[in-house]
Design an enzyme around this catalytic site. Structure first.
Site, PDB file in Angstrom:
ATOM      1  N   HIS A   1      28.024  35.075  35.114  1.00  0.00           N
ATOM      2  CA  HIS A   1      28.669  33.756  35.259  1.00  0.00           C
ATOM      3  C   HIS A   1      29.366  33.452  33.923  1.00  0.00           C
ATOM      4  O   HIS A   1      30.243  34.199  33.496  1.00  0.00           O
ATOM      5  CB  HIS A   1      27.577  32.744  35.641  1.00  0.00           C
ATOM      6  CG  HIS A   1      28.045  31.392  36.080  1.00  0.00           C
ATOM      7  ND1 HIS A   1      29.355  31.074  36.299  1.00  0.00           N
ATOM      8  CD2 HIS A   1      27.342  30.246  36.326  1.00  0.00           C
ATOM      9  CE1 HIS A   1      29.455  29.802  36.675  1.00  0.00           C
ATOM     10  NE2 HIS A   1      28.237  29.275  36.687  1.00  0.00           N
TER      11      HIS A   1
ATOM     12  N   ASP B   1      37.549  34.387  32.650  1.00  0.00           N
ATOM     13  CA  ASP B   1      36.881  34.720  31.388  1.00  0.00           C
ATOM     14  C   ASP B   1      37.587  35.787  30.566  1.00  0.00           C
ATOM     15  O   ASP B   1      37.459  35.805  29.346  1.00  0.00           O
ATOM     16  CB  ASP B   1      35.443  35.193  31.685  1.00  0.00           C
ATOM     17  CG  ASP B   1      34.611  34.047  32.235  1.00  0.00           C
ATOM     18  OD1 ASP B   1      34.713  32.944  31.686  1.00  0.00           O
ATOM     19  OD2 ASP B   1      33.887  34.254  33.226  1.00  0.00           O
TER      20      ASP B   1
ATOM     21  N   HIS C   1      35.764  38.435  41.339  1.00  0.00           N
ATOM     22  CA  HIS C   1      35.340  37.061  41.590  1.00  0.00           C
ATOM     23  C   HIS C   1      34.673  36.958  42.947  1.00  0.00           C
ATOM     24  O   HIS C   1      35.062  37.658  43.885  1.00  0.00           O
ATOM     25  CB  HIS C   1      36.530  36.098  41.528  1.00  0.00           C
ATOM     26  CG  HIS C   1      36.091  34.698  41.311  1.00  0.00           C
ATOM     27  ND1 HIS C   1      35.788  33.851  42.345  1.00  0.00           N
ATOM     28  CD2 HIS C   1      35.855  34.016  40.167  1.00  0.00           C
ATOM     29  CE1 HIS C   1      35.389  32.697  41.844  1.00  0.00           C
ATOM     30  NE2 HIS C   1      35.411  32.768  40.530  1.00  0.00           N
TER      31      HIS C   1
HETATM   32  N1  COA Z   1      33.597  45.760  37.465  1.00  0.00           N
HETATM   33  C1  COA Z   1      33.419  46.843  38.245  1.00  0.00           C
HETATM   34  N2  COA Z   1      33.231  46.743  39.571  1.00  0.00           N
HETATM   35  C2  COA Z   1      33.218  45.521  40.112  1.00  0.00           C
HETATM   36  C3  COA Z   1      33.393  44.371  39.351  1.00  0.00           C
HETATM   37  C4  COA Z   1      33.602  44.522  37.970  1.00  0.00           C
HETATM   38  N3  COA Z   1      33.762  43.465  37.176  1.00  0.00           N
HETATM   39  N4  COA Z   1      33.339  43.274  40.159  1.00  0.00           N
HETATM   40  C5  COA Z   1      33.117  43.731  41.388  1.00  0.00           C
HETATM   41  N5  COA Z   1      33.031  45.078  41.345  1.00  0.00           N
HETATM   42  C6  COA Z   1      32.790  45.944  42.478  1.00  0.00           C
HETATM   43  C7  COA Z   1      31.404  45.674  43.031  1.00  0.00           C
HETATM   44  O1  COA Z   1      30.413  46.448  42.356  1.00  0.00           O
HETATM   45  C8  COA Z   1      31.589  46.056  44.455  1.00  0.00           C
HETATM   46  O2  COA Z   1      31.593  47.470  44.540  1.00  0.00           O
HETATM   47  P1  COA Z   1      30.731  48.223  45.663  1.00  0.00           P
HETATM   48  O3  COA Z   1      31.257  47.666  46.965  1.00  0.00           O
HETATM   49  O4  COA Z   1      31.048  49.649  45.420  1.00  0.00           O
HETATM   50  O5  COA Z   1      29.310  47.867  45.386  1.00  0.00           O
HETATM   51  C9  COA Z   1      32.996  45.608  44.771  1.00  0.00           C
HETATM   52  O6  COA Z   1      33.671  45.579  43.526  1.00  0.00           O
HETATM   53  C10 COA Z   1      33.104  44.267  45.441  1.00  0.00           C
HETATM   54  O7  COA Z   1      32.433  43.286  44.703  1.00  0.00           O
HETATM   55  P2  COA Z   1      32.460  41.760  45.219  1.00  0.00           P
HETATM   56  O8  COA Z   1      31.635  41.676  46.450  1.00  0.00           O
HETATM   57  O9  COA Z   1      33.845  41.297  45.243  1.00  0.00           O
HETATM   58  O10 COA Z   1      31.761  41.013  44.019  1.00  0.00           O
HETATM   59  P3  COA Z   1      30.561  39.936  44.105  1.00  0.00           P
HETATM   60  O11 COA Z   1      31.002  38.775  44.899  1.00  0.00           O
HETATM   61  O12 COA Z   1      29.298  40.608  44.472  1.00  0.00           O
HETATM   62  O13 COA Z   1      30.431  39.534  42.577  1.00  0.00           O
HETATM   63  C11 COA Z   1      31.144  38.893  40.452  1.00  0.00           C
HETATM   64  C12 COA Z   1      31.373  38.730  41.963  1.00  0.00           C
HETATM   65  C13 COA Z   1      32.029  37.898  39.706  1.00  0.00           C
HETATM   66  C14 COA Z   1      29.679  38.591  40.117  1.00  0.00           C
HETATM   67  C15 COA Z   1      31.490  40.326  40.083  1.00  0.00           C
HETATM   68  O14 COA Z   1      32.850  40.554  40.324  1.00  0.00           O
HETATM   69  C16 COA Z   1      31.142  40.638  38.657  1.00  0.00           C
HETATM   70  O15 COA Z   1      29.991  40.981  38.359  1.00  0.00           O
HETATM   71  N6  COA Z   1      32.124  40.527  37.734  1.00  0.00           N
HETATM   72  C17 COA Z   1      31.838  40.738  36.343  1.00  0.00           C
HETATM   73  C18 COA Z   1      31.203  39.487  35.745  1.00  0.00           C
HETATM   74  C19 COA Z   1      32.190  38.384  35.563  1.00  0.00           C
HETATM   75  O16 COA Z   1      33.279  38.579  35.082  1.00  0.00           O
HETATM   76  N7  COA Z   1      31.745  37.180  35.915  1.00  0.00           N
HETATM   77  C20 COA Z   1      32.553  35.969  35.764  1.00  0.00           C
HETATM   78  C21 COA Z   1      32.948  35.459  37.100  1.00  0.00           C
HETATM   79  S1  COA Z   1      34.119  34.139  36.930  1.00  0.00           S
END
Ligand code: COA
Length: 375
Positions: A222, A312, A261
């Site tokens: 987050h 971010d 996201h």
């Molecule tokens: N880096 C690498 N892979 C990523 C990723 C990232 N930052 N964000 C998503 N993915 C991958 C996931 O692992 C997933 O892969 P899989 O299907 O092979 O397991 C795929 O993309 C789809 O993910 P999604 O369902 O869209 O993400 P989520 O809703 O579960 O999680 C976040 C959303 C924000 C938690 C996630 O994108 C994340 O952890 N981002 C990094 C942290 C971050 O920047 N947080 C701030 C948010 S404003």
């Protein structure tokens, strides 16, 4: 026993968990809006204090209303002596977000919400005090200095940078942080805001809601993502090294912080705004390199994963150019989001029912209890 799959799968994704009139996130035809106003227009033309008023009052303020709010926020900059002594007890090695969590909670002990005639006054108090809470602890813990938490600064962004650097910021730096606070002020039912609403639904005081929200924002999935993004981009001294390094991370299936996201599918509208600020602020070679590295990583993430930078990612290089230590990136997010959290607490209280969802039970079938002596 029922094993019905929860609607929307894990993480409550796609489930409507309540109603809000505060913002739209990724809603078709809306993008990100606060009370109907597009984030792009607010970040370009409104100050953080205008946004605070907008979130609390549902309308933009006129000149007198804005001046009055700013005056009130300025009056709340002085911290109680007991709060300063308390902040001095927090060890220097404490992660700043954990110090902020304690600071908000202690503030609530010393200046409780029950002492105010309105909930808005309690929220404004904290908004006025937060830059001081963060900078007082940080400068005392890291440099042994007891700073004056009052300043002649007009608004919150200028005040924060003045306390951090002991000197007023340039106009460009002030405007950049002000825009950042606007971008971070509100974002519907994200994890920390939902936390604040859950606590509010139990009829707890405002500072309990906000302390819990700080805890939720702390995590790297987050708010903590802006600090993780900084740790990532500063590892690379060239665009080439960044492409190789991040490609390796993706091969190892590591997460790249600052990308993706939970709600937005194609882009995060806040990213383009803060990227433009990062570009304007990159006036020295170090900042310029960090920006180039950031852009190379963004291009690679798009190419390889179809993932886009969220709010971010470019905050990392922008904040670095403002001379902000990495550990204070997420605490600044707290200053901004305290406005949204407070507005959500007010909204929850106005139409409250305790938030208490159900769980899909996946445990043991009913069984006979075995007394301790027979196990
Ligand atoms: N880096 C690498 N892979 C990523 C990723 C990232 N930052 N964000 C998503 N993915 C991958 C996931 O692992 C997933 O892969 P899989 O299907 O092979 O397991 C795929 O993309 C789809 O993910 P999604 O369902 O869209 O993400 P989520 O809703 O579960 O999680 C976040 C959303 C924000 C938690 C996630 O994108 C994340 O952890 N981002 C990094 C942290 C971050 O920047 N947080 C701030 C948010 S404003």
């Amino acid at each position: 026993m029922s094993h019905a799959k929860p609607l929307g799968g894990a993480g409550l994704r796609g489930q409507v968990a309540g109603r809000t009139a505060l913002s739209t996130v990724g809603r078709e035809g809306h993008g990100l809006t606060y009370r109907g106003y597009a984030i792009e227009a607010l970040a370009e033309q409104a100050s953080f204090e205008e946004v605070v008023w907008l979130l609390f009052e549902a309308e933009l303020p006129n000149v007198e209303q804005l001046d009055e709010l700013k005056l009130r926020l300025r009056l709340h900059r002085r911290l109680p002596e007991a709060l300063k002594r308390g902040l001095e007890q927090i060890p220097a090695q404490t992660p700043p977000m954990e110090a902020v969590r304690t600071g908000v909670s202690l503030y609530g002990n010393l200046v409780p919400e029950s002492g105010f005639s309105t909930q808005r006054e309690a929220a404004e108090r904290l908004l006025g005090a937060l830059p001081g809470i963060i900078c007082y602890w940080y400068r005392y813990a890291h440099r042994g200095e007891r700073i004056d938490t009052e300043s002649a600064a007009d608004g919150v962004a200028e005040h924060f940078l003045t306390l951090l650097h002991s000197t007023p910021p340039s106009e460009m730096h002030r405007r950049a942080l002000d825009a950042s606070l606007v971008l971070y002020a509100e974002h519907e039912f994200n994890a920390s805001t939902f936390t604040a609403r859950v606590v509010a639904s139990t009829l707890a005081d405002l500072y309990s809601c906000l302390t819990a929200a700080v805890g939720a924002l702390r995590g790297p999935l987050h708010g903590g993502a802006n600090e993780e993004a900084m740790a990532l981009i500063e590892r690379f001294d060239s665009v080439e090294a960044a492409r190789i390094g991040v490609a390796g991370m993706l091969e190892r299936r590591e997460k790249v912080m600052g990308f993706g996201h939970a709600i937005y599918r194609d882009s995060d509208p806040r990213s383009a705004v803060i990227e433009r600020w990062a570009e304007r602020l990159a006036t020295d070679p170090d900042s310029h390199r960090l920006l180039e590295v950031s852009r190379a990583i963004a291009a690679l993430m798009d190419e390889r994963k179809g993932l886009f930078p969220n709010a971010d990612f470019y905050h990392a290089s922008a904040y670095h150019s403002l001379g902000i230590p990495t550990g204070l990136f997420t605490p600044i997010f707290v200053i901004a989001r305290a406005a949204g959290w407070s507005a959500h607490v007010f909204e929850q209280r106005a139409d409250n029912r305790i938030i208490r969802p159900s769980a899909d039970y996946v445990g043991s079938e009913p069984r006979e209890f075995v007394p301790l002596a027979q196990r």
